[in-house]
Design a protein around this motif. Sequence first.
Motif, short mmCIF file in Angstrom:
data_model
loop_
_atom_site.label_atom_id
_atom_site.label_comp_id
_atom_site.label_asym_id
_atom_site.label_seq_id
_atom_site.Cartn_x
_atom_site.Cartn_y
_atom_site.Cartn_z
N GLU A 313 32.70 33.60 39.47
CA GLU A 313 31.87 34.24 38.47
C GLU A 313 32.25 35.70 38.26
O GLU A 313 32.26 36.20 37.13
N LYS A 314 32.57 36.37 39.34
CA LYS A 314 32.98 37.78 39.22
C LYS A 314 34.27 37.89 38.41
O LYS A 314 34.42 38.78 37.57
N LEU A 315 35.22 36.99 38.67
CA LEU A 315 36.49 37.04 37.94
C LEU A 315 36.30 36.61 36.49
O LEU A 315 37.00 37.12 35.59
N ALA A 316 35.38 35.68 36.24
CA ALA A 316 35.11 35.28 34.85
C ALA A 316 34.52 36.45 34.07
O ALA A 316 34.90 36.70 32.91
N ALA A 317 33.61 37.19 34.69
CA ALA A 317 33.04 38.36 34.03
C ALA A 317 34.12 39.41 33.79
O ALA A 317 34.13 40.10 32.76
N LEU A 318 35.04 39.52 34.75
CA LEU A 318 36.15 40.47 34.59
C LEU A 318 37.05 40.06 33.44
O LEU A 318 37.52 40.91 32.66
N ALA A 319 37.32 38.76 33.29
CA ALA A 319 38.15 38.28 32.18
C ALA A 319 37.50 38.61 30.84
O ALA A 319 38.18 39.02 29.88
N ALA A 320 36.18 38.46 30.78
CA ALA A 320 35.48 38.81 29.54
C ALA A 320 35.57 40.30 29.27
O ALA A 320 35.73 40.74 28.12
N GLU A 321 35.47 41.10 30.33
CA GLU A 321 35.60 42.55 30.19
C GLU A 321 36.97 42.93 29.67
O GLU A 321 37.11 43.78 28.77
N MET A 322 38.03 42.29 30.19
CA MET A 322 39.38 42.61 29.75
C MET A 322 39.63 42.13 28.33
O MET A 322 40.41 42.74 27.58
#
Length: 435
Positions: A313-322
Amino acid sequence: MNPDGPARRRGGFLASLLRRGAPALATATTELPDEVADPAPMRALRRMQHMAAGAADGAFQDTLLLRAARYVALVPLAYRLVAVPGAFAAFAARGGGGTRALVVVGAVAALSFALNAGGAWWLLRRAPFRDRAAGRLLALDVAFTLAANLAVAAAVPAEVFAAATEVTSKHLLGAVALLTLAVGLPAGAALALASIPLGAGMAWASGGGFDLTAGFAVLGTVLGVLLTATGALVLLGLGTRLALAYGIRTGRLAERAVQHRRLHDTVLQALEAMALPDSGDADTLRRTARAEATALRRYLESDSGAEGGPLAEKLAALAAEMARDGLRAQLVAAELDDATLSEVRQLAVRDAVREALRNTLKHSGTDTAVVRVEERDGGIATIIRDHGTGFSPGERKAGFGISESITARLAEVGGTATVESTPGSGTRVTLWVPR
């Protein structure tokens, strides 16, 4: 009259330690000179001078250090728990000088054992520590020490006097060490000097008359214990002060590195992204600035910057941020148990991935990357791959982002980071952390 209360006596840390005993360790963090933990080479005596100076008697006391300092009293208590029964066993093995002498010396040894066992239990119990109760116990210990020596001297015949008084002398030696460590050198020295009239009184109680020379017979051993306890107190105090100074210095450096890394990974990265030629219109820049400000405020208002949810979930949120910044990061994550990684390791991986993706956005010349998470070698591996321009690692020195935001961050949680790149073939960053 001083409106702030009675004036406090000031002095160096060593003077306070000798005067007050182990409780002075509670002031070991006050007025701690920076020179104590200076990594530059320094003469040993010079560094010891820095450790011995700088603390004020009666200044702020660290409650955790104060609790830990009290455990120093366990050392003389443990000594007497072993030495007194051992001396009594040796006395009994020699015949004991008759039933009366054996009973009296045995009772004294039993009471000594009970007093020391009770003192150790009192120190180790979970109830709050009370200084007034500690003072009463120490006074009881001193009274018992004096009374036990006189009682044994009066009860045993002359032929076993030396063997019998070995039992009580062990308690006396422990009392000198206990007072020195728990109260300070003046109290220990006072009891050591009191052994002179005590020895003379024991000679009188045994029927030999009041003889001061008998008191001086044990003074050498008592002074030896006093010197040993004082030396142990000094080494403990200075060693604690050195360890605290080193810990404080290391903590400051670590905190500075964390803050620098945080600024690099948020504010600086956002400013550099805004400065890119295709950074977007004014509304996009404002949204980016607002998002970074919100993230930074959330970090400042939290205790550790921790965020809930598993790593995926943390990496998915990071992908959305990028994606908002113009980089499409495809996430391929294996199914992991939520308890596979601790929160601190998840955050380290997440932040290192963010830095790797930021580098991709700024330097690779491509707008796509793949982030893959898998189990490997007893831990979790996260691979960030892009097919951009790449670079030659041998020709480019690792900057702050790679050395601190990626490599150092993973090392802090027991992990590793490797960067592989070839000009024209893109870059692969592999992060690994243990479970």
